[in-house]
Design an enzyme around this catalytic site. Structure first.
Site, PDB file in Angstrom:
ATOM      1  CE  LYS A 184      -1.805   2.683   3.078  1.00  0.00           C
ATOM      2  NZ  LYS A 184      -1.737   4.000   2.422  1.00  0.00           N
ATOM      3  CD  GLU A 258      13.089   3.501   8.157  1.00  0.00           C
ATOM      4  OE1 GLU A 258      13.046   4.398   9.032  1.00  0.00           O
ATOM      5  OE2 GLU A 258      13.048   3.716   6.943  1.00  0.00           O
ATOM      6  CB  CYS A 292      12.988   8.308   8.508  1.00  0.00           C
ATOM      7  SG  CYS A 292      13.807   7.295   7.287  1.00  0.00           S
ATOM      8  CD  GLU A 389      10.417  11.819  11.957  1.00  0.00           C
ATOM      9  OE1 GLU A 389       9.327  11.274  12.192  1.00  0.00           O
ATOM     10  OE2 GLU A 389      11.339  11.254  11.336  1.00  0.00           O
TER      11      GLU A 389
HETATM   12  P1  NDP Z   1       1.996   7.535   8.717  1.00  0.00           P
HETATM   13  O1  NDP Z   1       2.812   6.689   9.609  1.00  0.00           O
HETATM   14  O2  NDP Z   1       0.579   7.795   9.090  1.00  0.00           O
HETATM   15  O3  NDP Z   1       1.969   6.903   7.248  1.00  0.00           O
HETATM   16  C1  NDP Z   1       2.797   5.859   6.762  1.00  0.00           C
HETATM   17  C2  NDP Z   1       1.965   4.852   5.985  1.00  0.00           C
HETATM   18  O4  NDP Z   1       1.112   4.126   6.859  1.00  0.00           O
HETATM   19  C3  NDP Z   1       1.043   5.473   4.948  1.00  0.00           C
HETATM   20  O5  NDP Z   1       0.927   4.612   3.844  1.00  0.00           O
HETATM   21  C4  NDP Z   1      -0.251   5.557   5.723  1.00  0.00           C
HETATM   22  O6  NDP Z   1      -1.365   5.740   4.916  1.00  0.00           O
HETATM   23  C5  NDP Z   1      -0.251   4.247   6.456  1.00  0.00           C
HETATM   24  N1  NDP Z   1      -1.083   4.181   7.645  1.00  0.00           N
HETATM   25  C6  NDP Z   1      -1.626   5.200   8.378  1.00  0.00           C
HETATM   26  N2  NDP Z   1      -2.304   4.706   9.430  1.00  0.00           N
HETATM   27  C7  NDP Z   1      -2.181   3.368   9.385  1.00  0.00           C
HETATM   28  C8  NDP Z   1      -2.655   2.291  10.217  1.00  0.00           C
HETATM   29  N3  NDP Z   1      -3.354   2.525  11.325  1.00  0.00           N
HETATM   30  N4  NDP Z   1      -2.319   1.020   9.885  1.00  0.00           N
HETATM   31  C9  NDP Z   1      -1.568   0.766   8.785  1.00  0.00           C
HETATM   32  N5  NDP Z   1      -1.120   1.734   7.963  1.00  0.00           N
HETATM   33  C10 NDP Z   1      -1.408   3.022   8.262  1.00  0.00           C
HETATM   34  O7  NDP Z   1       2.728   8.885   8.474  1.00  0.00           O
HETATM   35  P2  NDP Z   1       2.061  10.264   7.989  1.00  0.00           P
HETATM   36  O8  NDP Z   1       2.062  10.279   6.531  1.00  0.00           O
HETATM   37  O9  NDP Z   1       0.757  10.499   8.659  1.00  0.00           O
HETATM   38  O10 NDP Z   1       3.104  11.306   8.558  1.00  0.00           O
HETATM   39  C11 NDP Z   1       3.010  11.714   9.911  1.00  0.00           C
HETATM   40  C12 NDP Z   1       4.375  11.963  10.472  1.00  0.00           C
HETATM   41  O11 NDP Z   1       5.103  10.751  10.472  1.00  0.00           O
HETATM   42  C13 NDP Z   1       5.226  12.906   9.661  1.00  0.00           C
HETATM   43  O12 NDP Z   1       4.992  14.220  10.004  1.00  0.00           O
HETATM   44  C14 NDP Z   1       6.597  12.449  10.009  1.00  0.00           C
HETATM   45  O13 NDP Z   1       7.003  13.072  11.187  1.00  0.00           O
HETATM   46  C15 NDP Z   1       6.454  10.990  10.248  1.00  0.00           C
HETATM   47  N6  NDP Z   1       6.871  10.170   9.103  1.00  0.00           N
HETATM   48  C16 NDP Z   1       8.021   9.491   9.204  1.00  0.00           C
HETATM   49  C17 NDP Z   1       8.459   8.736   8.157  1.00  0.00           C
HETATM   50  C18 NDP Z   1       9.720   7.996   8.243  1.00  0.00           C
HETATM   51  O14 NDP Z   1      10.204   7.491   7.237  1.00  0.00           O
HETATM   52  N7  NDP Z   1      10.299   7.890   9.400  1.00  0.00           N
HETATM   53  C19 NDP Z   1       7.740   8.663   6.894  1.00  0.00           C
HETATM   54  C20 NDP Z   1       6.490   9.378   6.897  1.00  0.00           C
HETATM   55  C21 NDP Z   1       6.101  10.099   7.976  1.00  0.00           C
HETATM   56  P3  NDP Z   1      -1.751   7.266   4.562  1.00  0.00           P
HETATM   57  O15 NDP Z   1      -0.721   7.740   3.633  1.00  0.00           O
HETATM   58  O16 NDP Z   1      -3.025   7.190   3.932  1.00  0.00           O
HETATM   59  O17 NDP Z   1      -1.795   8.012   5.856  1.00  0.00           O
END
Ligand code: NDP
Length: 478
Positions: A184, A258, A292, A389
């Site tokens: 996904k 991760e 990240c 972060e």
């Molecule tokens: P999320 O952790 O919400 O998103 C990562 C992925 O998980 C997306 O595909 C998301 O879908 C999906 N997801 C969301 N909720 C669930 C769930 N309950 N079960 C399974 N999958 C889920 O990150 P965000 O995009 O909301 O970003 C929020 C914050 O996270 C950022 O501001 C940043 O600080 C941090 N972040 C860190 C990352 C890293 O690599 N360390 C990467 C991205 C974000 P959807 O896109 O629809 O929300």
């Protein structure tokens, strides 16, 4: 002194063919959803609607998992490693052939500068497929036992900051090890994953080996909680990572997470300062800081702090922010309105808490989501901008006097994904690398990635390793 502007050098977007709407990639075909709705994906640099994609519902996820299971039982797990390797080589070569199209599409959907998608993301995607293609027929020599077995069906959920690269990090090792996948992509960046579906078809990958279900958090949750899944691989926020860890506890599912980071980039007084400045810029302003392992906390030795900051600010005035498709652009758009709000909020908190905020003079485009490169000085360890972060182009600067103080401050974080050390002394690099509680420590460089090198964190940055020989362990029952 006269200043010279760069003439616009936009990459043509005519190479990409974005369809007005997409289905789900299940069982080797694009199919219409059973119970999913639809949502729009926009270009964050212009807010233009690019396409409409499916928010897959539970029945769609169920169908994708069933397709992956069939492909696993009937084809993929029975195929000799050398044949799986051939498919992976084919995927790698098609990624290379379609590199320009993929880079343009990634920049349009994500907002990242074309220079980065073209020179970093897409070459690394191909490199990951090439690297794991090489492992497919040598798994018995990976140090995981003479005959390690695949796990089955992998549920893979990825974020929006490196959409195609995170797809490659997930799919390449899974397939090399004999697993099938349901992936996904993030809600805001589905388009390159859908282009990858087309690449799978072009490569004649057996139907169901790779399935792609678009959607938001609910789709991700339905996928990781599906009982037909044997393995969960997630990259994203610590908060969602925690939810996933809770939801799979007590099941047979193997999990790698991760998660976030708040990396320290530590500059000693004997460091080559101009190189350190480049490393700091690359550490926090690469990909708008949506990384990240970004070097979001600069720890600089007090005796060189003024000098380094002066050079850093001078360098930041030369960064060009704007059209992601312009080959001269250094800083592109913030990926979404939501993420922009978060960066703005935490930056305001930084000011309220008493840190000093600075940005170079910088015109922001009127439409789209933009944030200027920003530096906070006078930051103390208790400030939220030193602990949380931000995931944007915002650097928090702290100082230290002794190496021991640098280590203590660098490790004073709930995260532990990466760190950087800048010094002339090899012995100090080794000493720091031993003391820093971070999965990756870069020395006199930052944000370097290579498929042969394991990547992953300590503490709230998650568990498991991706990349390298270690990355195989996450997809094998050994
Ligand atoms: P999320 O952790 O919400 O998103 C990562 C992925 O998980 C997306 O595909 C998301 O879908 C999906 N997801 C969301 N909720 C669930 C769930 N309950 N079960 C399974 N999958 C889920 O990150 P965000 O995009 O909301 O970003 C929020 C914050 O996270 C950022 O501001 C940043 O600080 C941090 N972040 C860190 C990352 C890293 O690599 N360390 C990467 C991205 C974000 P959807 O896109 O629809 O929300």
């Amino acid at each position: 002194m006269p200043t010279f502007d760069y003439a616009p050098a936009p990459e043509s977007r005519s190479i990409v063919d974005i369809q007005p709407s997409y289905g789900l990639y299940i069982g080797g075909e694009m199919v219409e959803p059973i119970d999913g709705g639809r949502f729009k994906t926009v270009n964050p640099a212009t807010e233009e609607v690019l396409s409409e994609v499916v928010a897959a519902g539970p029945a769609d996820v169920d169908r994708a998992v069933a397709a992956a299971r069939r492909a696993y039982d009937d084809v993929w797990s029975r195929l000799p490693g050398r044949d799986r390797g051939k498919y992976l080589y084919r995927l790698a070569r098609i990624v290379q052939e379609r590199a320009r199209e993929l880079a343009v599409l990634e920049s349009i959907d994500n907002g990242k500068p074309i220079r980065e998608s073209r020179d970093v993301d897409v070459p690394l995607v191909a490199a990951h497929f090439f690297y794991y293609a090489g492992w497919a027929d040598k798994l018995g020599y990976a140090g995981l036992g003479p005959d390690p077995r695949p796990l089955g069906v992998a549920a893979q959920v990825i974020p929006w900051n490196f959409p195609l690269l995170m797809l490659a990090w997930k799919i390449a090792p899974a397939l090399a090890c004999g697993n099938t996948v349901v992936l996904k992509p993030a809600e805001t960046t589905p388009l390159t994953a859908l282009a990858f579906a087309d690449i799978c078809q072009q490569a004649d990958l057996p139907p169901g080996v790779v399935n792609i279900v678009t959607g938001a958090g609910d789709t991700g949750r339905a996928l990781v909680e599906h009982p037909g899944v044997d393995k969960v691989a997630f990259t994203g926020s610590t908060e969602v990572g925690r939810q996933i860890a809770r939801s799979v506890a007590g099941t047979r599912k193997k999990v790698t997470l991760e998660l976030g980071g708040k990396a320290a980039n530590v500059v000693f007084d004997d460091a080559p300062l101009d190189q350190a400045v480049e490393g700091i810029v690359n550490g926090i302003f690469f990909n708008q800081g949506h990384v990240c392992c970004a070097g979001s906390r600069l720890l600089v030795q007090e005796s060189v702090a003024d000098e380094l900051l002066a050079r850093l600010k001078r360098r930041l005035t030369t960064l060009r922010l704007g059209d992601p498709l312009d080959k001269n652009t250094d800083i592109g758009a913030i990926n979404s309105a939501e993420q922009l709000d978060k960066i703005r909020m935490l930056s305001e908190v930084g000011e309220t808490e008493g840190a000093e905020r600075w940005s170079p003079p910088c015109d922001l485009p009127e439409r789209g989501f933009w944030f200027p490169p920003t530096v906070f000085t006078g930051v103390s360890q208790s400030h939220r901008i030193a602990r949380e972060e931000i995931f944007g182009p915002v650097l928090s600067v702290l100082t230290f006097r002794t190496p021991a103080e640098a280590v203590e401050k660098a490790n004073n974080t709930p995260y532990g994904l990466s760190a950087g050390v800048w010094t002339d002394k090899g012995s100090r690099i080794l000493w720091m690398a031993q003391k820093l509680r971070a999965g990756v420590v870069w020395a006199n460089t930052f944000n370097r990635f290579d498929p042969t090198s394991p990547f992953g964190g300590y503490k709230e940055s998650g568990y498991g390793r991706e990349g390298g020989r270690h990355g195989l362990g996450a997809y094998l029952d050994a």
